[in-house]
Design a protein around this motif. Structure first.
Motif, PDB file in Angstrom:
ATOM      1  N   LEU A  85     -16.682  55.191 -30.683  1.00 40.87           N
ATOM      2  CA  LEU A  85     -17.941  55.908 -30.925  1.00 40.87           C
ATOM      3  C   LEU A  85     -18.409  55.726 -32.362  1.00 40.87           C
ATOM      4  O   LEU A  85     -19.612  55.567 -32.619  1.00 40.87           O
ATOM      5  CB  LEU A  85     -17.758  57.390 -30.617  1.00 40.87           C
ATOM      6  N   ALA A  86     -17.473  55.757 -33.307  1.00 45.29           N
ATOM      7  CA  ALA A  86     -17.833  55.560 -34.706  1.00 45.29           C
ATOM      8  C   ALA A  86     -18.397  54.165 -34.928  1.00 45.29           C
ATOM      9  O   ALA A  86     -19.407  53.980 -35.631  1.00 45.29           O
ATOM     10  CB  ALA A  86     -16.612  55.782 -35.599  1.00 45.29           C
ATOM     11  N   LEU A  87     -17.775  53.159 -34.312  1.00 42.67           N
ATOM     12  CA  LEU A  87     -18.278  51.793 -34.421  1.00 42.67           C
ATOM     13  C   LEU A  87     -19.648  51.652 -33.767  1.00 42.67           C
ATOM     14  O   LEU A  87     -20.510  50.910 -34.253  1.00 42.67           O
ATOM     15  CB  LEU A  87     -17.294  50.813 -33.779  1.00 42.67           C
ATOM     16  N   THR A  88     -19.850  52.376 -32.658  1.00 43.71           N
ATOM     17  CA  THR A  88     -21.152  52.345 -31.983  1.00 43.71           C
ATOM     18  C   THR A  88     -22.236  52.912 -32.897  1.00 43.71           C
ATOM     19  O   THR A  88     -23.327  52.335 -33.029  1.00 43.71           O
ATOM     20  CB  THR A  88     -21.096  53.156 -30.679  1.00 43.71           C
ATOM     21  N   GLY A 175     -26.587  45.637 -31.282  1.00 42.38           N
ATOM     22  CA  GLY A 175     -25.440  46.505 -31.521  1.00 42.38           C
ATOM     23  C   GLY A 175     -24.276  46.207 -30.588  1.00 42.38           C
ATOM     24  O   GLY A 175     -23.123  46.159 -31.016  1.00 42.38           O
ATOM     25  N   PHE A 176     -24.572  45.972 -29.299  1.00 42.51           N
ATOM     26  CA  PHE A 176     -23.504  45.706 -28.344  1.00 42.51           C
ATOM     27  C   PHE A 176     -22.841  44.358 -28.603  1.00 42.51           C
ATOM     28  O   PHE A 176     -21.632  44.201 -28.398  1.00 42.51           O
ATOM     29  CB  PHE A 176     -24.040  45.763 -26.913  1.00 42.51           C
ATOM     30  N   VAL A 177     -23.626  43.382 -29.049  1.00 44.95           N
ATOM     31  CA  VAL A 177     -23.023  42.091 -29.400  1.00 44.95           C
ATOM     32  C   VAL A 177     -22.031  42.275 -30.544  1.00 44.95           C
ATOM     33  O   VAL A 177     -20.918  41.727 -30.531  1.00 44.95           O
ATOM     34  CB  VAL A 177     -24.111  41.069 -29.791  1.00 44.95           C
ATOM     35  N   ALA A 178     -22.423  43.073 -31.540  1.00 45.19           N
ATOM     36  CA  ALA A 178     -21.516  43.339 -32.662  1.00 45.19           C
ATOM     37  C   ALA A 178     -20.299  44.126 -32.211  1.00 45.19           C
ATOM     38  O   ALA A 178     -19.176  43.897 -32.678  1.00 45.19           O
ATOM     39  CB  ALA A 178     -22.269  44.095 -33.757  1.00 45.19           C
ATOM     40  N   LEU A 179     -20.512  45.043 -31.259  1.00 43.07           N
ATOM     41  CA  LEU A 179     -19.401  45.858 -30.784  1.00 43.07           C
ATOM     42  C   LEU A 179     -18.370  45.054 -30.007  1.00 43.07           C
ATOM     43  O   LEU A 179     -17.191  45.416 -29.974  1.00 43.07           O
ATOM     44  CB  LEU A 179     -19.939  46.992 -29.902  1.00 43.07           C
ATOM     45  N   VAL A 180     -18.823  43.983 -29.355  1.00 42.73           N
ATOM     46  CA  VAL A 180     -17.888  43.150 -28.595  1.00 42.73           C
ATOM     47  C   VAL A 180     -16.743  42.687 -29.492  1.00 42.73           C
ATOM     48  O   VAL A 180     -15.569  42.722 -29.115  1.00 42.73           O
ATOM     49  CB  VAL A 180     -18.609  41.937 -27.976  1.00 42.73           C
ATOM     50  N   PHE A 181     -17.106  42.269 -30.702  1.00 42.81           N
ATOM     51  CA  PHE A 181     -16.091  41.786 -31.626  1.00 42.81           C
ATOM     52  C   PHE A 181     -15.235  42.930 -32.155  1.00 42.81           C
ATOM     53  O   PHE A 181     -14.003  42.840 -32.192  1.00 42.81           O
ATOM     54  CB  PHE A 181     -16.759  41.043 -32.789  1.00 42.81           C
ATOM     55  N   GLY A 182     -15.894  44.029 -32.551  1.00 39.97           N
ATOM     56  CA  GLY A 182     -15.146  45.147 -33.102  1.00 39.97           C
ATOM     57  C   GLY A 182     -14.238  45.813 -32.082  1.00 39.97           C
ATOM     58  O   GLY A 182     -13.069  46.093 -32.349  1.00 39.97           O
ATOM     59  N   SER A 188      -7.313  45.547 -28.482  1.00 39.98           N
ATOM     60  CA  SER A 188      -6.101  44.734 -28.539  1.00 39.98           C
ATOM     61  C   SER A 188      -5.024  45.441 -29.364  1.00 39.98           C
ATOM     62  O   SER A 188      -3.841  45.415 -29.036  1.00 39.98           O
ATOM     63  CB  SER A 188      -6.401  43.353 -29.123  1.00 39.98           C
ATOM     64  N   LEU A 189      -5.455  46.108 -30.438  1.00 43.10           N
ATOM     65  CA  LEU A 189      -4.506  46.868 -31.256  1.00 43.10           C
ATOM     66  C   LEU A 189      -3.958  48.072 -30.503  1.00 43.10           C
ATOM     67  O   LEU A 189      -2.811  48.481 -30.701  1.00 43.10           O
ATOM     68  CB  LEU A 189      -5.173  47.330 -32.556  1.00 43.10           C
ATOM     69  N   ALA A 190      -4.806  48.638 -29.617  1.00 38.74           N
ATOM     70  CA  ALA A 190      -4.385  49.818 -28.847  1.00 38.74           C
ATOM     71  C   ALA A 190      -3.584  49.434 -27.616  1.00 38.74           C
ATOM     72  O   ALA A 190      -3.051  50.295 -26.926  1.00 38.74           O
ATOM     73  CB  ALA A 190      -5.605  50.633 -28.433  1.00 38.74           C
ATOM     74  N   GLY A 191      -3.504  48.145 -27.304  1.00 42.57           N
ATOM     75  CA  GLY A 191      -2.699  47.690 -26.189  1.00 42.57           C
ATOM     76  C   GLY A 191      -3.432  47.529 -24.892  1.00 42.57           C
ATOM     77  O   GLY A 191      -2.825  47.401 -23.830  1.00 42.57           O
TER      78      GLY A 191
END
Length: 198
Positions: A85-88, A175-182, A188-191
């Motif tokens: 949500l923060a990244l969004t 925004g969603f394109v940027a979020l794809v990367f973030g 991946s870090l969360a598993g």
């Protein structure tokens, strides 16, 4: 906010989302309050989500394995949701400014927090419907997804001072394109593993 004012704002958000966004922003909540409310909504949504999984677990156990530990451990899920949500909010703020908007991070935080409050109410309704009328619950999910997108467009347009929803749609796309990367990095870090092992 009184109970009457709360439900009045809920109704206005559903049927006059842009006016509701202006009403929320007029409260002038500081960024600190936005962060606190966003964190609270992440925790409450996690609790309701965990309850729904306990009451209606996936019929295929492999689905939970594929989703990874973030969806099986409430604490990890809550942290992941809060970060998402923060990244969004960050992505929508900067994407809107790139398109000539005037919105600030504080405003995005407050509006997204309110949308999470509505999502929490929806989840509670879905938990009940899933137990008594599962078919209707599926219909409600589809309608809510479409209507939620319209509300989000209206909120973004109001926050950035856009005259039309088309520019807000541009913000969502960028925004969603940027979020794809973030988010791919975050998950991946969360598993969390994407289907197919990608």
């Amino acid at each position: 906010m009184t109970g009457e004012a709360f439900w009045s704002l809920v109704r206005q958000t559903l049927f006059e989302p842009r006016e509701a966004a202006g009403r929320i922003l007029s409260l002038g909540l500081p960024a600190r309050e936005g962060w606190l409310v966003l964190g609270l909504m992440a925790v409450l949504n996690t609790l309701v989500y965990s309850l729904s999984i306990r009451l209606s677990p996936p019929s295929d156990p492999a689905m939970m394995d594929m989703m990874g530990p973030a969806f099986g451990a409430p604490l990890i899920f809550a942290v992941t949701l809060f970060a998402a949500l923060a990244l969004t909010a960050l992505a929508f703020t900067h994407a809107g400014r790139a398109l000539g908007g005037t919105g600030r991070m504080r405003e995005m935080l407050v509006l997204l927090s309110w949308m999470q409050a509505l999502r929490l109410l929806l989840q509670v309704v879905l938990v009940v419907l899933a137990m008594v009328m599962p078919t209707l619950a599926g219909v409600v999910v589809i309608v809510a997804a479409v209507w939620g997108l319209y509300i989000l467009l209206a909120f973004v347009a109001e926050a950035h001072g856009f005259d039309s929803l088309w520019r807000a749609a541009g913000v969502l796309i960028i925004g969603f394109v940027a979020l794809v990367f973030g988010l791919s990095l975050l998950f991946s870090l969360a598993g969390v593993r994407v289907a197919g092992g990608i």
